[in-house]
Design a protein around this motif. Sequence first.
Motif, mmCIF file in Angstrom:
data_model
loop_
_atom_site.group_PDB
_atom_site.id
_atom_site.type_symbol
_atom_site.label_atom_id
_atom_site.label_comp_id
_atom_site.label_asym_id
_atom_site.label_seq_id
_atom_site.Cartn_x
_atom_site.Cartn_y
_atom_site.Cartn_z
ATOM 1 N N UNK A 1 30.254 -7.078 -2.981
ATOM 2 C CA UNK A 1 29.873 -6.201 -4.089
ATOM 3 C C UNK A 1 29.272 -6.934 -5.267
ATOM 4 N N UNK A 2 28.814 -8.150 -5.044
ATOM 5 C CA UNK A 2 28.062 -8.823 -6.098
ATOM 6 C C UNK A 2 26.572 -8.852 -5.790
ATOM 7 N N UNK A 3 26.164 -8.148 -4.740
ATOM 8 C CA UNK A 3 24.757 -8.031 -4.401
ATOM 9 C C UNK A 3 24.443 -6.564 -4.173
ATOM 10 N N UNK A 4 23.352 -6.129 -4.740
ATOM 11 C CA UNK A 4 22.940 -4.745 -4.567
ATOM 12 C C UNK A 4 21.484 -4.735 -4.102
ATOM 13 N N UNK A 5 21.174 -3.776 -3.249
ATOM 14 C CA UNK A 5 19.846 -3.649 -2.687
ATOM 15 C C UNK A 5 19.256 -2.287 -3.034
ATOM 16 N N UNK A 6 17.951 -2.248 -3.009
ATOM 17 C CA UNK A 6 17.244 -0.980 -3.129
ATOM 18 C C UNK A 6 16.173 -0.941 -2.046
ATOM 19 N N UNK A 7 16.431 -0.143 -1.024
ATOM 20 C CA UNK A 7 15.451 0.057 0.035
ATOM 21 C C UNK A 7 14.508 1.170 -0.401
ATOM 22 N N UNK A 8 13.235 0.859 -0.458
ATOM 23 C CA UNK A 8 12.244 1.816 -0.938
ATOM 24 C C UNK A 8 11.261 2.123 0.185
ATOM 25 N N UNK A 9 11.254 3.347 0.639
ATOM 26 C CA UNK A 9 10.370 3.780 1.719
ATOM 27 C C UNK A 9 9.334 4.762 1.187
ATOM 28 N N UNK A 10 8.274 4.915 1.952
ATOM 29 C CA UNK A 10 7.211 5.865 1.593
ATOM 30 C C UNK A 10 6.795 5.705 0.139
ATOM 31 N N UNK A 11 6.490 4.486 -0.220
ATOM 32 C CA UNK A 11 6.163 4.197 -1.608
ATOM 33 C C UNK A 11 4.884 4.893 -2.055
ATOM 34 N N UNK A 12 4.901 5.316 -3.301
ATOM 35 C CA UNK A 12 3.757 5.995 -3.890
ATOM 36 C C UNK A 12 3.204 5.140 -5.035
ATOM 37 N N UNK A 13 1.942 5.297 -5.364
ATOM 38 C CA UNK A 13 1.373 4.507 -6.473
ATOM 39 C C UNK A 13 2.147 4.661 -7.787
ATOM 40 N N UNK A 14 2.729 5.824 -8.014
ATOM 41 C CA UNK A 14 3.479 6.030 -9.255
ATOM 42 C C UNK A 14 4.788 5.246 -9.299
ATOM 43 N N UNK A 15 5.131 4.583 -8.215
ATOM 44 C CA UNK A 15 6.310 3.712 -8.204
ATOM 45 C C UNK A 15 5.991 2.331 -8.790
ATOM 46 N N UNK A 16 4.745 2.089 -9.089
ATOM 47 C CA UNK A 16 4.348 0.802 -9.662
ATOM 48 C C UNK A 16 5.044 0.587 -10.997
ATOM 49 N N UNK A 17 5.793 -0.506 -11.086
ATOM 50 C CA UNK A 17 6.586 -0.785 -12.282
ATOM 51 C C UNK A 17 7.295 -2.119 -12.098
ATOM 52 N N UNK A 18 7.902 -2.588 -13.168
ATOM 53 C CA UNK A 18 8.857 -3.688 -13.071
ATOM 54 C C UNK A 18 10.222 -3.063 -12.812
ATOM 55 N N UNK A 19 10.892 -3.543 -11.790
ATOM 56 C CA UNK A 19 12.191 -3.003 -11.411
ATOM 57 C C UNK A 19 13.284 -3.944 -11.898
ATOM 58 N N UNK A 20 14.248 -3.365 -12.587
ATOM 59 C CA UNK A 20 15.341 -4.129 -13.173
ATOM 60 C C UNK A 20 16.669 -3.755 -12.549
ATOM 61 N N UNK A 21 17.468 -4.762 -12.314
ATOM 62 C CA UNK A 21 18.851 -4.572 -11.885
ATOM 63 C C UNK A 21 19.735 -4.581 -13.127
ATOM 64 N N UNK B 1 0.835 -1.191 0.000
ATOM 65 C CA UNK B 1 0.000 0.000 0.000
ATOM 66 C C UNK B 1 0.877 1.251 0.000
ATOM 67 N N UNK B 2 0.299 2.331 -0.428
ATOM 68 C CA UNK B 2 1.022 3.603 -0.413
ATOM 69 C C UNK B 2 1.515 3.897 0.998
ATOM 70 N N UNK B 3 2.771 4.331 1.084
ATOM 71 C CA UNK B 3 3.377 4.620 2.375
ATOM 72 C C UNK B 3 4.203 3.473 2.939
ATOM 73 N N UNK B 4 4.022 2.282 2.387
ATOM 74 C CA UNK B 4 4.768 1.118 2.850
ATOM 75 C C UNK B 4 6.196 1.130 2.310
ATOM 76 N N UNK B 5 6.960 0.121 2.739
ATOM 77 C CA UNK B 5 8.347 -0.036 2.309
ATOM 78 C C UNK B 5 8.557 -1.411 1.686
#
Length: 130
Positions: free
Chosen positions: A76-96, A13-17
């Motif tokens: 350094x062979x693993x990368x993370x993306x911490x996403x906070x305060x998510x918004x509906x416009x963040x809806x997408x397929x995320x690619x590394x 939901x919006x606001x989640x992480x």
Amino acid sequence: QVQLVESGGGLVQAGDSLRLSCAASGRTFSNYAMAWFRQAPGKDREFVSVSVRNGGNTYYADSVKGRFTISRENDENTVYLQMNSLKPEATAVYYCAAGGPFDPRVAVSTYRAVNEYDYWGRGTQVTVSS
């Protein structure tokens, strides 16, 4: 064989992480830039964030600055993306993606370009409901 495998996507939901992970194998990426891009339906793939090996700099798209954080594990062979305060416009397929090695003098805009990256994962879906 080089592989990038993303995980951690989901429906929130919006606001989640959420925290996305990307595990790279097949070579050592310690000297490579590792980045996250995203692609929403009907839109072009867009830059989200990058961790640049040289100097350890990180860069973010303006739309996520202050809410998303990119990090790499010690190997350094693993990368993370911490996403906070998510918004509906963040809806997408995320690619590394991994690319380089880059000359440390390149412009920041270089890291934002899709065609600068040689290796891509298959993506993980992030859906943010309002």
